[in-house]
Enzyme design. Structure first.
Site, short mmCIF file in Angstrom:
data_model
loop_
_atom_site.label_atom_id
_atom_site.label_comp_id
_atom_site.label_asym_id
_atom_site.label_seq_id
_atom_site.Cartn_x
_atom_site.Cartn_y
_atom_site.Cartn_z
N ASP A 255 -21.98 -16.73 17.32
CA ASP A 255 -21.33 -15.43 17.07
C ASP A 255 -19.81 -15.57 17.18
O ASP A 255 -19.06 -14.96 16.40
CB ASP A 255 -21.83 -14.40 18.07
CG ASP A 255 -23.28 -14.01 17.83
OD1 ASP A 255 -23.81 -14.34 16.74
OD2 ASP A 255 -23.88 -13.38 18.72
N ASN B 21 -25.29 -23.45 16.61
CA ASN B 21 -26.27 -22.61 17.32
C ASN B 21 -27.21 -23.47 18.17
O ASN B 21 -27.51 -23.12 19.32
CB ASN B 21 -27.08 -21.80 16.31
CG ASN B 21 -26.38 -20.52 15.89
OD1 ASN B 21 -25.56 -19.99 16.65
ND2 ASN B 21 -26.69 -20.02 14.71
N GLU C 182 -24.62 -17.06 7.92
CA GLU C 182 -23.28 -17.66 7.91
C GLU C 182 -22.70 -17.71 6.51
O GLU C 182 -21.75 -18.45 6.24
CB GLU C 182 -23.34 -19.07 8.51
CG GLU C 182 -24.05 -20.11 7.66
CD GLU C 182 -25.55 -20.14 7.86
OE1 GLU C 182 -26.16 -21.17 7.51
OE2 GLU C 182 -26.11 -19.15 8.37
#
Length: 361
Positions: free
Chosen positions: A256, A247, A282
């Site tokens: 994503d 990220n 996650e």
């Protein structure tokens, strides 16, 4: 016996119900016709012919309704045939009844009302045209052939009254048909919306896996289920390795994409009884019902291999996905919350020992 009489088509009982209602009307009309004969207002031979034709029609349509699915006859087509035949019988009864013939014009209106339940507005309009055409032609023939018995003025009044009533009822039944179709579409839309809401309530939108709420419901149901003695159940907590760095380096869209790719790869290795849910961020929870610990380890290892072999391409680079997992076998009578706690500790151990491995608790 019910299956023999009504068949397996869910529409058949309703169609036979309509047939039974029309059968009752035929019986009432026949009784009135025979009473007219007894009163000397109708010719006996002609009346018996009309009654016989009505009885034959009722029997024939009962057989057609029962065999409509096998013959490929649509319910709307069968309804049109029944309506046309009923109108013809009513006009026949009008011819032979004499002074009391006007009563059978009312039955024509009843036929049109029945059409509102199964026909579209254009079909009812065509039936109205058919009824008025047949009635008008019959009245003209009666006036021309038997002017003393059927005066033109009386027949004109009968036809004008019947035409006004039939057209009015046809327009009203047309509006009822439109309303019925609109309600049917609204019901279908509502069912579709409820299905969508049900999916949204149980699925994670991003990964299409079960969401945490649905998994909790499954765990509660599993706890309440009386499991056979010795039937094992395992829980696996899975955490994607270094997900935060993905990220931070590539952005949340890349994160994503990683979650979706993990979901696709992991699901391909699941068995029919396995349930994988997104537990949060996650982290994922895998329910392995009826699975001993050694077999559960094998399932998770297969998942890890498949996930590792399915990298995600981000900004021209392949991002390889690995995960750490904690496995725990539920003890007899143990709440799943405790099993998950043990799996969480095993996951923490796997991450502390270098990640990309399976810990057992």
């Amino acid at each position: 016996m019910r299956r023999l009489l009504l068949g397996s088509d869910p529409r058949l009982p309703r169609m036979l119900g309509y047939w039974a209602a029309t059968c009752l009307l035929y019986i009432i009309g026949g009784i009135l016709l025979l009473l007219s004969v007894r009163a000397g207002a109708a010719d006996q031979r002609s009346a018996l012919i009309v009654v016989a034709m009505g009885s034959a029609g009722v029997t024939a349509f009962a057989l057609l309704v029962r065999a409509s699915a096998a013959l490929g006859i649509a319910p709307s087509t069968l309804a049109i045939w029944q309506a046309m035949y009923a109108m013809a019988i009513n006009v026949g009864a009008y011819v032979v009844t004499g002074p009391l013939r006007g009563v059978y014009l009312i039955f024509l209106l009843v036929v049109m009302v029945f059409c509102a339940f199964s026909l579209r507005p254009r079909h009812t309009m065509l039936l109205c045209t058919y009824a008025l055409g047949m009635l008008g032609a019959t009245m003209l023939w009666l006036v021309a052939t038997y002017p003393a018995t059927y005066p033109a003025y009386v027949e004109g009044v009968h036809f004008a009254s019947a035409a006004c009533a039939l057209v009015s009822v046809t327009l009203l039944t047309g509006e009822m048909s439109k309303l019925r179709l609109r309600l049917k579409r609204q019901k279908e839309d509502l069912v579709a919306a409820m299905t969508t809401i049900g999916k949204l309530a149980t699925l994670d939108e991003l990964t299409s896996l079960a969401n945490r709420r649905h998994m909790n419901e499954l765990l509660v149901a599993q706890e309440r289920r009386l499991e056979p003695a010795g039937e094992p159940t395992c829980i696996a907590l899975i955490d994607l390795d270094f997900f935060k760095s993905v990220n931070d380096r590539y952005g949340h869209a890349a994160g994503d994409a990683v979650l979706r790719r993990f979901s696709e790869a992991a699901r391909s290795e699941l068995r029919a009884q396995d349930v994988l849910a997104r537990w949060g961020g996650e982290e994922f929870l895998l329910l392995l019902a009826g699975t001993p610990l050694a077999q559960a380890v094998t399932v998770v290892e297969r998942m890890a291999a498949r996930v590792a072999a399915a990298p995600v391409t981000v900004a021209g680079s392949d991002v390889h996905i690995t995960f750490s997992a904690g496995l725990a076998e539920r003890r007899h009578g143990e709440p799943f919350a405790d099993t998950i706690t043990r799996a969480d500790k095993a996951l923490y151990s796997a991450k502390s020992n270098g990640r990309n491995q399976i810990g057992v608790g």
